[in-house]
Design a protein around this motif. Structure first.
Motif, PDB file in Angstrom:
ATOM      1  N   GLN A  23      10.132  44.526  29.959  1.00 33.83           N
ATOM      2  CA  GLN A  23      10.980  45.548  29.335  1.00 33.83           C
ATOM      3  C   GLN A  23      10.158  46.738  28.870  1.00 33.83           C
ATOM      4  N   ILE A  24      10.614  47.932  29.178  1.00 33.10           N
ATOM      5  CA  ILE A  24      10.076  49.144  28.560  1.00 33.10           C
ATOM      6  C   ILE A  24      11.125  49.640  27.578  1.00 33.10           C
ATOM      7  N   CYS A  25      10.756  49.772  26.297  1.00 31.24           N
ATOM      8  CA  CYS A  25      11.674  50.384  25.325  1.00 31.24           C
ATOM      9  C   CYS A  25      11.263  51.846  25.183  1.00 31.24           C
ATOM     10  N   ALA A  31       7.107  58.372  35.458  1.00 30.10           N
ATOM     11  CA  ALA A  31       6.107  57.742  36.315  1.00 30.10           C
ATOM     12  C   ALA A  31       4.978  57.097  35.503  1.00 30.10           C
ATOM     13  N   ALA A  32       4.620  57.699  34.373  1.00 30.23           N
ATOM     14  CA  ALA A  32       3.531  57.127  33.558  1.00 30.23           C
ATOM     15  C   ALA A  32       3.962  55.796  32.946  1.00 30.23           C
ATOM     16  N   LEU A  33       5.194  55.718  32.493  1.00 25.35           N
ATOM     17  CA  LEU A  33       5.695  54.465  31.919  1.00 25.35           C
ATOM     18  C   LEU A  33       5.694  53.361  32.970  1.00 25.35           C
ATOM     19  N   ALA A  56       2.102  52.137  33.685  1.00 28.69           N
ATOM     20  CA  ALA A  56       1.597  51.244  32.636  1.00 28.69           C
ATOM     21  C   ALA A  56       2.261  49.866  32.733  1.00 28.69           C
ATOM     22  N   ALA A  57       3.562  49.862  32.957  1.00 33.04           N
ATOM     23  CA  ALA A  57       4.289  48.580  33.022  1.00 33.04           C
ATOM     24  C   ALA A  57       3.867  47.781  34.236  1.00 33.04           C
ATOM     25  N   ARG A  58       3.625  48.465  35.313  1.00 34.09           N
ATOM     26  CA  ARG A  58       3.208  47.778  36.544  1.00 34.09           C
ATOM     27  C   ARG A  58       1.866  47.069  36.328  1.00 34.09           C
TER      28      ARG A  58
END
Ligand code: GTP
Ligand code: MG
Length: 227
Positions: A96-98, A107-109, A112-114
């Motif tokens: 999850q990204i909040c 794209a930056a989020l 980082a999540a990847r």
């Protein structure tokens, strides 16, 4: 009004310049993401729709049916981990990204999540964007494919009123078809509206609730993976 991320059209020149800078920085990161996805042979798919049209429900069903190992999903919401928890319960590897106040993923989020999700055996990465028919369409995440979802309870005119999201789609999923009669949904009109705005998009008709119509969507994604 969506003033939080600068993607609202604004006549003030200074705001427009800032928006262009924001988008070009995002585009650079998106190209990096795309190159990395390609190098690692990962197919990344951006899933976009209005809130509640069934993104998570569809991905939950996909996770149950996906034949190539656990489905990997990055999911964006303003708040809560509810969607990631639902997806994990359905067997997906979900993160999850909040986003807080941000009304779209960028794209930056995703980059980082990847990294957090790990990449060893990843072939397909589904990205559930924040529920919103406007802002997510403007932000390239570096994905190779976009899927737009329209549910029958939203009305047949949404492709005409929010064309950017549908114009950029490789596929459109018409979801909640089990509710079509109750919603007095005009299927022919919706399909004509989609054809007018997004003639390039292939169409899948699904009921995530009843697990109907998912086979075509899954076969298409497997074909795309094997290209
Ligand atoms: N009847 C019916 N209900 C559905 C279907 N797909 C989703 N729903 C329901 O619609 C509601 C919203 O579904 P979600 O999967 O949370 O929608 P979402 O697009 O992920 O929502 P956000 O993440 O908030 O943008 C839930 O109550 C689902 O059970 C469907 O095909 N038929
Ligand atoms: Mg969701």
């Amino acid at each position: 009004m969506c003033g939080t991320c600068g993607c609202e059209p604004d006549p003030a020149p200074r705001r427009l310049v800032l928006q262009q800078r924001l988008l070009s920085r995002n585009s650079l990161q998106a190209e990096l993401n795309r190159a990395q996805f390609r190098a690692n042979r990962v197919l990344a798919v951006n899933v976009l729709s209005a809130p509640g049209s069934g993104k998570t429900a569809l991905l939950e069903q996909m996770a149950r049916l996906w034949p190539m190992g656990p489905l990997a999903v990055i999911v964006g919401d303003l708040a809560t981990e509810r969607d990631a928890q639902r997806l994990q319960a359905a067997g997906a590897r979900a993160l999850q990204i909040c986003t807080g106040d941000l009304c779209h993923l960028d794209a930056a989020l995703v980059s980082a999540a990847r990294g957090e999700l790990g990449s060893d055996d990843l072939r397909l990465l589904m990205i559930e964007n924040v529920g919103n028919l406007v802002c997510p369409a403007a932000f390239d995440l570096g994905e190779q494919l976009r899927i737009a979802i329209l549910s029958v309870t939203e009305g047949e005119d949404k492709p005409l009123k929010y064309p950017a999201l549908f114009k950029g789609a490789d596929a459109v999923v018409l979801n909640k078809i089990d509710l079509a009669k109750a919603a007095d949904f005009d299927r022919q009109l919706a399909i004509a509206n989609l054809a007018a705005v997004a003639p390039q998009a292939r169409l899948f008709e699904t009921s995530a609730r009843l697990q109907q119509g998912l086979d075509g969507l899954i076969s298409w994604l497997i074909d795309e993976l094997e290209h």
